[in-house]
Write a protein that holds these residues in place. Structure first.
Motif, PDB file in Angstrom:
ATOM      1  N   LEU A   1       0.827  -1.211   0.000  1.00  0.00           N
ATOM      2  CA  LEU A   1       0.000   0.000   0.000  1.00  0.00           C
ATOM      3  C   LEU A   1       0.857   1.255   0.000  1.00  0.00           C
ATOM      4  CD1 LEU A   1      -2.890  -0.775   2.500  1.00  0.00           C
ATOM      5  CD2 LEU A   1      -3.067  -0.377   0.062  1.00  0.00           C
ATOM      6  N   LYS A   2       2.039   1.153   0.651  1.00  0.00           N
ATOM      7  CA  LYS A   2       2.910   2.331   0.726  1.00  0.00           C
ATOM      8  C   LYS A   2       3.385   2.757  -0.652  1.00  0.00           C
ATOM      9  CE  LYS A   2       3.105   2.453   5.221  1.00  0.00           C
ATOM     10  NZ  LYS A   2       2.081   3.284   5.825  1.00  0.00           N
ATOM     11  N   ARG A   3       3.439   1.802  -1.592  1.00  0.00           N
ATOM     12  CA  ARG A   3       3.963   2.199  -2.892  1.00  0.00           C
ATOM     13  C   ARG A   3       2.880   2.286  -3.963  1.00  0.00           C
ATOM     14  NH1 ARG A   3       6.231  -2.838  -5.932  1.00  0.00           N
ATOM     15  NH2 ARG A   3       4.147  -2.560  -6.746  1.00  0.00           N
ATOM     16  N   VAL A   4       1.632   2.287  -3.555  1.00  0.00           N
ATOM     17  CA  VAL A   4       0.578   2.582  -4.530  1.00  0.00           C
ATOM     18  C   VAL A   4       0.719   4.049  -4.919  1.00  0.00           C
ATOM     19  CG1 VAL A   4      -1.886   2.798  -4.891  1.00  0.00           C
ATOM     20  CG2 VAL A   4      -1.003   0.856  -3.627  1.00  0.00           C
ATOM     21  N   PRO A   5       0.905   4.333  -6.204  1.00  0.00           N
ATOM     22  CA  PRO A   5       1.189   5.726  -6.591  1.00  0.00           C
ATOM     23  C   PRO A   5       0.023   6.653  -6.260  1.00  0.00           C
ATOM     24  CG  PRO A   5       1.282   4.245  -8.487  1.00  0.00           C
ATOM     25  CD  PRO A   5       0.874   3.426  -7.336  1.00  0.00           C
ATOM     26  N   ARG A   6       0.323   7.665  -5.478  1.00  0.00           N
ATOM     27  CA  ARG A   6      -0.685   8.597  -5.007  1.00  0.00           C
ATOM     28  C   ARG A   6      -1.306   9.379  -6.154  1.00  0.00           C
ATOM     29  NH1 ARG A   6      -0.518  12.410   0.217  1.00  0.00           N
ATOM     30  NH2 ARG A   6      -2.065  13.733  -0.724  1.00  0.00           N
ATOM     31  N   ASP A   7      -0.469   9.703  -7.143  1.00  0.00           N
ATOM     32  CA  ASP A   7      -1.000  10.513  -8.242  1.00  0.00           C
ATOM     33  C   ASP A   7      -2.041   9.744  -9.045  1.00  0.00           C
ATOM     34  OD1 ASP A   7       0.932   8.812  -9.059  1.00  0.00           O
ATOM     35  OD2 ASP A   7       1.752  10.119 -10.599  1.00  0.00           O
ATOM     36  N   GLN A   8      -1.865   8.408  -9.153  1.00  0.00           N
ATOM     37  CA  GLN A   8      -2.881   7.630  -9.879  1.00  0.00           C
ATOM     38  C   GLN A   8      -4.207   7.630  -9.132  1.00  0.00           C
ATOM     39  OE1 GLN A   8      -1.713   3.683 -11.155  1.00  0.00           O
ATOM     40  NE2 GLN A   8       0.300   4.457 -11.693  1.00  0.00           N
ATOM     41  N   LEU A   9      -4.109   7.500  -7.784  1.00  0.00           N
ATOM     42  CA  LEU A   9      -5.326   7.543  -6.975  1.00  0.00           C
ATOM     43  C   LEU A   9      -6.019   8.887  -7.168  1.00  0.00           C
ATOM     44  CD1 LEU A   9      -3.976   5.980  -3.666  1.00  0.00           C
ATOM     45  CD2 LEU A   9      -5.633   4.966  -5.215  1.00  0.00           C
ATOM     46  N   GLU A  10      -5.208   9.943  -7.151  1.00  0.00           N
ATOM     47  CA  GLU A  10      -5.783  11.288  -7.271  1.00  0.00           C
ATOM     48  C   GLU A  10      -6.359  11.512  -8.660  1.00  0.00           C
ATOM     49  OE1 GLU A  10      -2.559  13.764  -6.045  1.00  0.00           O
ATOM     50  OE2 GLU A  10      -3.141  13.638  -3.936  1.00  0.00           O
ATOM     51  N   ALA A  11      -5.625  11.044  -9.687  1.00  0.00           N
ATOM     52  CA  ALA A  11      -6.126  11.208 -11.057  1.00  0.00           C
ATOM     53  C   ALA A  11      -7.464  10.516 -11.207  1.00  0.00           C
ATOM     54  CB  ALA A  11      -5.117  10.632 -12.047  1.00  0.00           C
ATOM     55  N   ASN A  12      -7.568   9.310 -10.636  1.00  0.00           N
ATOM     56  CA  ASN A  12      -8.819   8.567 -10.749  1.00  0.00           C
ATOM     57  C   ASN A  12      -9.952   9.269 -10.000  1.00  0.00           C
ATOM     58  OD1 ASN A  12      -9.965   6.276 -11.969  1.00  0.00           O
ATOM     59  ND2 ASN A  12     -10.042   5.241  -9.998  1.00  0.00           N
ATOM     60  N   MET A  13      -9.590   9.890  -8.861  1.00  0.00           N
ATOM     61  CA  MET A  13     -10.601  10.637  -8.112  1.00  0.00           C
ATOM     62  C   MET A  13     -11.121  11.811  -8.936  1.00  0.00           C
ATOM     63  SD  MET A  13      -9.061  10.547  -4.334  1.00  0.00           S
ATOM     64  CE  MET A  13      -9.632  12.090  -3.660  1.00  0.00           C
ATOM     65  N   VAL A  14     -10.183  12.527  -9.567  1.00  0.00           N
ATOM     66  CA  VAL A  14     -10.599  13.667 -10.390  1.00  0.00           C
ATOM     67  C   VAL A  14     -11.390  13.178 -11.600  1.00  0.00           C
ATOM     68  CG1 VAL A  14      -9.772  15.601 -11.779  1.00  0.00           C
ATOM     69  CG2 VAL A  14      -8.674  15.075  -9.617  1.00  0.00           C
ATOM     70  N   ASP A  15     -11.016  11.992 -12.121  1.00  0.00           N
ATOM     71  CA  ASP A  15     -11.763  11.416 -13.235  1.00  0.00           C
ATOM     72  C   ASP A  15     -13.197  11.104 -12.837  1.00  0.00           C
ATOM     73  OD1 ASP A  15      -9.713  11.586 -14.975  1.00  0.00           O
ATOM     74  OD2 ASP A  15      -9.227   9.465 -15.055  1.00  0.00           O
ATOM     75  N   GLY A  16     -13.448  10.970 -11.547  1.00  0.00           N
ATOM     76  CA  GLY A  16     -14.826  10.772 -11.109  1.00  0.00           C
ATOM     77  C   GLY A  16     -15.084   9.484 -10.352  1.00  0.00           C
ATOM     78  N   ALA A  17     -14.044   8.895  -9.742  1.00  0.00           N
ATOM     79  CA  ALA A  17     -14.238   7.623  -9.056  1.00  0.00           C
ATOM     80  C   ALA A  17     -14.584   7.833  -7.588  1.00  0.00           C
ATOM     81  CB  ALA A  17     -12.979   6.769  -9.163  1.00  0.00           C
ATOM     82  N   SER A  18     -15.454   6.958  -7.060  1.00  0.00           N
ATOM     83  CA  SER A  18     -15.738   6.975  -5.631  1.00  0.00           C
ATOM     84  C   SER A  18     -14.591   6.244  -4.924  1.00  0.00           C
ATOM     85  CB  SER A  18     -17.059   6.267  -5.356  1.00  0.00           C
ATOM     86  OG  SER A  18     -16.952   4.924  -5.773  1.00  0.00           O
ATOM     87  N   PRO A  19     -14.429   6.442  -3.604  1.00  0.00           N
ATOM     88  CA  PRO A  19     -13.322   5.784  -2.907  1.00  0.00           C
ATOM     89  C   PRO A  19     -13.291   4.277  -3.115  1.00  0.00           C
ATOM     90  CG  PRO A  19     -14.330   7.409  -1.489  1.00  0.00           C
ATOM     91  CD  PRO A  19     -15.176   7.356  -2.728  1.00  0.00           C
ATOM     92  N   LEU A  20     -14.464   3.623  -3.117  1.00  0.00           N
ATOM     93  CA  LEU A  20     -14.499   2.169  -3.275  1.00  0.00           C
ATOM     94  C   LEU A  20     -14.021   1.755  -4.666  1.00  0.00           C
ATOM     95  CD1 LEU A  20     -15.326  -0.144  -1.386  1.00  0.00           C
ATOM     96  CD2 LEU A  20     -17.462  -0.278  -2.666  1.00  0.00           C
ATOM     97  N   ARG A  21     -14.506   2.460  -5.683  1.00  0.00           N
ATOM     98  CA  ARG A  21     -14.068   2.150  -7.055  1.00  0.00           C
ATOM     99  C   ARG A  21     -12.593   2.440  -7.213  1.00  0.00           C
ATOM    100  NH1 ARG A  21     -18.243   3.207 -11.905  1.00  0.00           N
ATOM    101  NH2 ARG A  21     -16.675   2.010 -13.018  1.00  0.00           N
ATOM    102  N   ASN A  22     -12.144   3.475  -6.550  1.00  0.00           N
ATOM    103  CA  ASN A  22     -10.725   3.829  -6.590  1.00  0.00           C
ATOM    104  C   ASN A  22      -9.894   2.677  -6.050  1.00  0.00           C
ATOM    105  OD1 ASN A  22      -8.849   5.663  -7.330  1.00  0.00           O
ATOM    106  ND2 ASN A  22      -9.160   7.048  -5.619  1.00  0.00           N
TER     107      ASN A  22
END
Lengths: 332, 364
Positions: A218-239
């Protein structure tokens, strides 16, 4: 502008296609002088390596003695009918007998069920725990607490749970009975609950390992990908399912590899809790192997069982490693 | 499309303020660049816009509607990240389609939109590849494709071309500007590169230490900097600063230094607001507003000594040693002064600036 660049790189078709997007900016493509046929006039000799063998020899010798020699002895043993007085050669008879041995086949099916149940529960609970710990302010305390079951010897863990499951004074037995989930019969005395009970012990002791591995992942899950997906419109669960899980995948494969090999080897808690009973309900293959080889002293037959177990472990391990080694591109 | 308003926005990380009392009004459909060095709070500003950071104080409004409490997925913005943030396990097609998939758009529509975006960015031949098979410029186009595939209210670009090589960067500047004009969507573009901001934006917000320094069009920022910090940050090669004395004499005000004494233009005297008596001030002048020669000219000039010559292809940059400071002059490559030679510099007084010696604000 575009035309000039296409003409100049036209000779190298493959590269010009690969970098099509760059054609507009790189107006003049520079090519190295000379051609592909330039080579140095003389190559330097490789470094001398004559000492290597002497330096490695002791290590190789010890390794051969402690690991290779017993392995071949095991193969030799599996071809004999061994008792206290010695053995006589029977060829492949031990293996042939296994095919009709109902307890052997039952051992396999129980082992696979046991292993699958353990892996499924450990992965699910382990990853959920890792996510909780990772988002907690008390991460260090929680990790220390989680590590405790793992530090216990498996046999001790078995004893601990033996007390908890005890039909007279066992705490878990009392809880289950009070809630009306189980009758008054001891947990370990009934076929279906006994299997669940040993799975439970393994899950209790080894889920923290998966949690630790997943936490590192989990420590190396890229934060920017999580954020990009959030901005793309994903809910936390889908993220979580779209980004976190695929990135966790390689470390989880390692966890599965470790745990499934352990499941094929560690029987301490089973021997302490049920000894394979009641009526072979928890007699998974390693327990049966232990019984054949060290209770009935059928060493030849035991060796044959051990070799089949080893073979399956190696094959399954190889499959897992190859799944893990697959380049990122070919995974969906 | 939306106009964006920052109303007294603050951002604190623990007790450290990263953005201080920011007030900006970005008109609908404009290309706004937030410019500043690293650590000036520009990225925090962008992340607050996207909903990735909590807004510590103040409000952000889209079209007059407060969006502080909306999660990122409901803000209807599209963002391009500095390191592209592509999903490595998905193909280019799926990367670009992701925002539409998350909004449950039907498949035919997705295909049409992705194809249109890919054509626009000239990456339609790459749709089956995965991000690790792409070059930096291609990755960057895919990241932009993911942003433009739907029609968001606002584009956020966070230093998207900072990692490209110089030539490709110059090319992409034009591409992005053209893209924004074509789509007509409001764009906020964060960069530390003053050249990018000057060349692309309709409006620039210059930030330093979390504070907005100046808001204006590129030419206002370049020609009328409000303080010495903005003047020094914008422009390459950087502006020269010389600390001098202001001396009033016979209705005229002179700028006096050990090496020169030059009068201010008459209309510039008025802009000083009587600060002439204050004594010291900082004179700022860009290297291209200076002329250097080895012979003494008729108009008042600065006398110095050539320190070093730097030939920059079509121009030459000469560093001249004065008493206690150095100034750089842009001249023609044929200038043949050698280090140690005495030289004379004339100033285009229309283009110089006088800054307050204490707080650095510009008089003109």
């Amino acid at each position: 502008m575009t035309k000039i660049s296409q003409v100049s790189v036209g000779a190298q078709d493959a590269t010009s296609k690969l970098f099509r997007a760059r054609e507009h900016s790189v107006e003049v493509e520079a090519r190295p002088l000379g051609g592909d046929d330039i080579k140095p006039r003389k190559f330097n000799p490789p470094l001398p390596r004559r000492y290597y063998l002497y330096l490695l020899a002791p290590a190789i010798g010890i390794l051969a003695f402690i690991s290779l020699y017993p392995f071949f002895w095991l193969i030799f043993l599996s071809m004999q009918d061994v008792d206290i007085m010695g053995g006589n050669w029977v060829g492949l008879e031990n293996y042939a007998n296994l095919l009709t041995d109902r307890r052997f086949l039952n051992g396999w099916s129980l082992l696979l069920k046991y292993s699958a149940a353990c892996l499924f529960l450990q992965l699910t609970i382990g990853v959920i725990l890792a996510v909780i710990v990772n988002n907690s302010r008390y991460e260090k305390v929680l990790v220390t607490a989680l590590l405790m079951p793992m530090m216990m010897a498996p046999a001790v863990a078995g004893l601990l749970w033996l007390f908890l499951y005890n039909g007279t004074f066992g705490w878990y037995h009392w809880i289950m009975e009070s809630l009306g989930i189980l009758g008054s019969a001891s947990i370990l005395a009934k076929a279906d609950t006994a299997m669940a009970a040993i799975v439970m012990v393994d899950v209790w002791q080894w889920t923290p390992l998966i949690t630790l591995i997943a936490l590192a992942g989990l420590k190396r899950v890229p934060r920017d990908q999580l954020e990009a997906n959030m901005v793309d419109g994903a809910s936390p669960l889908r993220n979580f399912f779209a980004i976190t899980l695929p990135n966790l995948y390689p470390v989880l494969v390692i966890g599965v590899l470790l745990r499934f090999m352990d499941n094929f080897r560690f029987i301490d808690h089973i021997l302490v809790l049920t000894g394979g009973g009641p009526a072979s309900a928890t007699k998974i293959l390693p327990v049966y192997l232990f019984e054949v080889a060290f209770k009935f002293f059928k060493l030849g037959r035991g060796a044959a069982i051990a070799l089949t177990l080893l073979l399956v472990t190696i094959v399954l391990g190889k499959i897992l490693v190859s799944v893990f080694d697959k380049p990122k591109g070919s995974r969906s | 499309m939306a106009s964006v308003t920052f109303k007294n926005v603050w951002k604190y990380y623990g007790k450290t303020p990263a953005v201080k009392d920011l007030n900006i009004e970005c008109p609908d459909g404009s290309f706004v660049s937030i410019l500043g060095p690293s650590g000036c709070g520009k990225s925090s500003t962008m992340r607050m816009l996207a909903g990735l950071e909590h807004i510590s104080a103040g409000d952000i409004l889209f079209d007059g509607e407060r969006i502080n409490d909306l999660p990122p997925k409901d803000r209807d913005v599209a963002m391009v990240f500095e390191n592209y943030a592509l999903y490595p396990h998905k193909t280019v097609l799926e990367n670009i389609a992701n925002p539409l998939r998350l909004r449950s758009v039907d498949d035919d529509m997705i295909k049409a939109r992705v194809d249109a975006a890919a054509k626009l960015l000239e990456i339609d031949h790459l749709l089956d590849r995965r991000p690790h098979e792409l070059s930096g410029g291609q990755k960057q186009r895919v990241a932009i494709g993911r942003a433009i595939v739907r029609e968001p209210r606002l584009f956020l670009f966070d230093e998207p071309i900072a990692h490209l090589d110089a030539k490709l960067r110059a090319h992409m500047r034009g591409e992005i500007k053209h893209l924004q004009r074509t789509l007509g969507t409001t764009m906020i573009y964060v960069t530390h590169d003053q050249l990018e901001a000057l060349s692309m934006a309709d409006y620039i917000a210059v930030m330093h230490d979390g504070e907005l320094q100046q808001w204006g069009t590129p030419s206002e920022i370049f020609n009328k900097p409000v303080n010495a910090w903005v003047a020094g940050f914008v422009g390459e090669p950087a502006m020269n600063f010389v600390t001098c004395d202001l001396v009033g004499h016979n209705q005229e005000v002179f700028l006096r230094h050990e090496n020169f004494e030059i009068p201010l233009l008459p209309d510039q005297v008025g802009k000083l607001n009587g600060a002439a008596s204050a004594g010291t001030a900082r004179m700022g002048v860009r290297p291209d507003a200076l002329e250097i020669s080895l012979t003494k000219p008729h108009q008042p000039s600065i006398t110095g000594e050539v320190f070093v010559n730097e030939l920059l292809g079509g121009d030459m940059l000469v560093e001249v040693l004065l008493d206690g400071s150095r100034i750089r002059v842009k001249t023609v490559p044929e200038f043949d002064g050698q280090p140690g030679d005495r030289c004379h510099i004339t100033v285009n007084r229309e283009k110089w600036h006088i800054f307050d010696a204490m707080d650095g604000h510009a008089y003109f």
